[in-house]
Every structure is written in C-alpha cells, then in structure tokens.
Design an enzyme around this catalytic site. Structure first.
Site, PDB file in Angstrom:
ATOM      1  N   SER A 211       3.965   1.328   9.080  1.00 27.74           N
ATOM      2  CA  SER A 211       3.645   0.276   8.120  1.00 27.74           C
ATOM      3  C   SER A 211       4.920  -0.249   7.474  1.00 27.74           C
ATOM      4  O   SER A 211       5.782   0.522   7.057  1.00 27.74           O
ATOM      5  CB  SER A 211       2.707   0.805   7.038  1.00 27.74           C
ATOM      6  OG  SER A 211       1.447   1.123   7.569  1.00 27.74           O
TER       7      SER A 211
ATOM      8  N   HIS B  22       0.821  -1.224   0.000  1.00 34.89           N
ATOM      9  CA  HIS B  22       0.000   0.000   0.000  1.00 34.89           C
ATOM     10  C   HIS B  22       0.852   1.270   0.000  1.00 34.89           C
ATOM     11  O   HIS B  22       0.338   2.361  -0.282  1.00 34.89           O
ATOM     12  CB  HIS B  22      -1.003  -0.002   1.157  1.00 34.89           C
ATOM     13  CG  HIS B  22      -0.409   0.237   2.524  1.00 34.89           C
ATOM     14  ND1 HIS B  22      -0.350  -0.732   3.495  1.00 34.89           N
ATOM     15  CD2 HIS B  22       0.124   1.344   3.096  1.00 34.89           C
ATOM     16  CE1 HIS B  22       0.188  -0.235   4.594  1.00 34.89           C
ATOM     17  NE2 HIS B  22       0.488   1.031   4.378  1.00 34.89           N
TER      18      HIS B  22
ATOM     19  N   ASP C  26      -0.508  -7.765   1.553  1.00 28.91           N
ATOM     20  CA  ASP C  26      -0.079  -6.366   1.377  1.00 28.91           C
ATOM     21  C   ASP C  26       1.440  -6.288   1.518  1.00 28.91           C
ATOM     22  O   ASP C  26       1.965  -5.781   2.513  1.00 28.91           O
ATOM     23  CB  ASP C  26      -0.784  -5.503   2.425  1.00 28.91           C
ATOM     24  CG  ASP C  26      -0.475  -4.010   2.278  1.00 28.91           C
ATOM     25  OD1 ASP C  26       0.256  -3.651   1.337  1.00 28.91           O
ATOM     26  OD2 ASP C  26      -0.965  -3.228   3.109  1.00 28.91           O
TER      27      ASP C  26
END
Length: 334
Positions: A200, A31, A107
């Site tokens: 992240s 992402h 992801d």
C-alpha cells in the site's frame, strides 16, 4: 524503483511510499495513519493511530524556514515515523512528520522527511488515462518488511479497468491542458499485478516508467481472504492537486480540493453501485400526480386483462363437472 520508499511506524508497522520532489515530500495511503476510517489494520494485524479529532486535514503554511507547515503535536501516537530511501547504497533512513491526511474520498496522506537527504530521485508522473489492457508494473514493499532488508519488489500485470467519474469543477484549472475539455477523469484503476500487504502506498508504473497510480487496496473474497491479482489504485489524474502542490509546497489550498466530499467517487471506492440521479417532475406535474398516473396505468392494464378474459371465465365449456375451472392454462398478457 529509487522513487519508492519504505515507511515504518513504531515497531512492526510498515507500508510503501512515493517520493514526490527533491524537498523530501512523500506520498502514501491515509489508511496507514488512520486505519479506523477504512476498516483496516496494518500488516501485523494490530490497530494503530490516534484520535482523528486531534489531527486537521490541512496543516497551514508558515514560513519556508519552518518547512511551510505547523506540525500538530497532538499527532504523537504516530511515534517514530521513519522512511528508508533506496536511491543510494547503502540505503538511508530518515525521520518523517505527517503534514496532511485527506478527509475526502481519497486514501492519501503526505509525509515530510527531516532532514532532507541530497540527490533525491522523485517520481515522474503521467496524468493521461491509461488504456485498458496496457502493461502495469507495481513497485512496493509487499510481504517483506524492514527486517528482511530487501529492496522494493516489482510485479507486472495489465490495466484491467479504468473507472471514471465526472471531473470536479475544482480540477479543471490544475489538470494538464489536454484534459481540460474532458467531462470525465479516471477515479479508479483496476490492475492485475500481484499486490501483497505492505505494498500500500507503492507506485503503479506504465511501460514508459511513469507513475499512473498509487496502490491502495486489494480485492477480497466474501470470507475476507485477499485476491492478490485484483487490486485498486488511485489514478495520477485524481492526485493532480498533490503533484501541483509538490512543485513548491507553498499553496496548501490545493490540498483542500482533495478534501471536498463527492458521493459518486465515495461510492466507487466503497465498491457500491452509485445511486442514479433523481428525476425532478415537470413544474406543472407534481410528484403526487405522477404517482397517481402510474397507478391508473397499472389499474387500466388489469381491467383490460379481465375484460379480454370475461367470455372465457363465463364459458361453461371451461368449467369442470364439479363446477370449478379446469386446469387449462390461460396465457397472460401482463
């Protein structure tokens, strides 16, 4: 902490990454590169990336001297990808190229450092299923971006939940031997360590200092506000194809395993209840016959109820002076 790095894209976009080997392979979240697929924006709130049709999920191998990949020149909107390594002081900045973005339910993405610095310290992983309630430490660059000049931050919590899925057939040959007989494998970790935007792609570490998961997302309230102490990570066992690929970076077919569609795993990461399996009717009982049988059973129950209450309905004692039924409650057996 030396295995967790800071990744920047252009001006103002940053996330975390994990160094996988001494050849400069870095694991991060997809992402960061393709936010439109996950409904995300980066830390500064703006969208970024390029047309997903311009970038293949697998970049095929060529020769070792060409870094084993054909880099796609159309992926040029990810301008100036840089990675900061903290394994030495002062830290080192390197350019990086995108070599893989997963098109399956995971992801994840891979970057290649160019050039590759010496004396890198890759992460050590654990593929075992972490125990619920065991300690979990998250290392990443949450909140504080490159302009602050901070090292990665560490937060602690516990493994609150391990969500499992049926082990895909393609995983059986690459998981550690002690997991070969397991029908299910970890598909999601829920931890309580505080995570903030920018973390992240960071690492979830156990008490032995081994990576057990890749930080992916926070839980959110209905209004969209982040819940820092409730977050989700991809378990190391689910990333086994990437770790095996990282050993020599020659067999890109390993990455195709991650691209395989899996409705059940996709529903887990969409935080939706997986659809129950459909039961097939017996060969001698077509679906229409089963439906008719169900209707007949419901009809017979109602007929039985009316028959049991026939005397009550016809009994004049239960009828008021006006000729209507009294207000006495008649219990139902339905």
């Amino acid at each position: 902490m030396a295995s967790v790095c800071l990744i920047t894209i252009g001006d103002g976009v940053w996330a975390s990454g994990v160094l996988l080997n001494s050849q400069g392979l870095v694991l991060t979240n997809a992402h960061l590169l393709e936010p439109w697929r996950f409904g995300k924006t980066h830390v500064s709130g703006r969208g970024y990336g390029t047309n997903p049709e311009n970038f293949p999920s697998i970049l095929e191998g060529t020769t070792l001297e060409q870094r084993r990949y054909k880099l796609n020149p159309t992926y040029d909107n990810h301008r100036n990808i840089r990675v900061r390594l903290d394994h030495i002081k002062p830290w080192v900045w390197c350019d990086a190229k995108v070599i893989y973005v997963c098109k399956g339910p995971w992801d994840v993405a891979l970057l290649q450092l160019e050039p590759v610095p010496a004396n890198l310290l890759p992460i050590v992983t654990s593929f075992s299923r972490p125990s619920t309630g065991s300690k979990a430490y998250v290392i990443g660059h949450g909140l504080f971006g490159p302009k602050c000049g901070f090292f990665p931050s560490v937060s602690s919590g516990v493994v609150a939940k391990v969500v499992e899925a049926k082990t895909p057939q393609s995983y059986h040959s690459i998981l550690p031997e002690h997991m070969h007989t397991r029908v299910h494998f970890p598909a999601m970790l829920e931890t309580t360590a505080a995570i903030h935007p920018g973390a992240s792609g960071g690492a979830v570490i156990n008490s032995d200092g081994h990576m057990i998961g890749l930080v992916t997302s926070n839980a959110r309230h209905g209004g969209g506000s982040i819940i820092p102490h409730l977050n989700f990570s991809i378990p190391s066992a689910a990333l086994a194809p990437i770790f095996k690929f990282a050993k020599d970076m020659l067999d890109s077919s390993l990455l195709r395993i991650l691209d395989e569609p899996d409705e059940y795993i996709s529903s887990i990461w969409a935080l939706m209840r997986p659809s129950p399996p459909k039961l097939n009717p017996a060969p001698d009982q077509p679906q229409s016959r089963l439906d008719n049988k169900s209707k007949e059973e419901k009809g017979s129950q109602f007929a039985k109820f009316i028959a049991e209450r026939k005397d009550i309905f016809n009994d004049p004692i239960h009828v008021g002076k006006s000729g209507v039924l009294s207000k006495d409650v008649i219990p139902s057996k339905l």
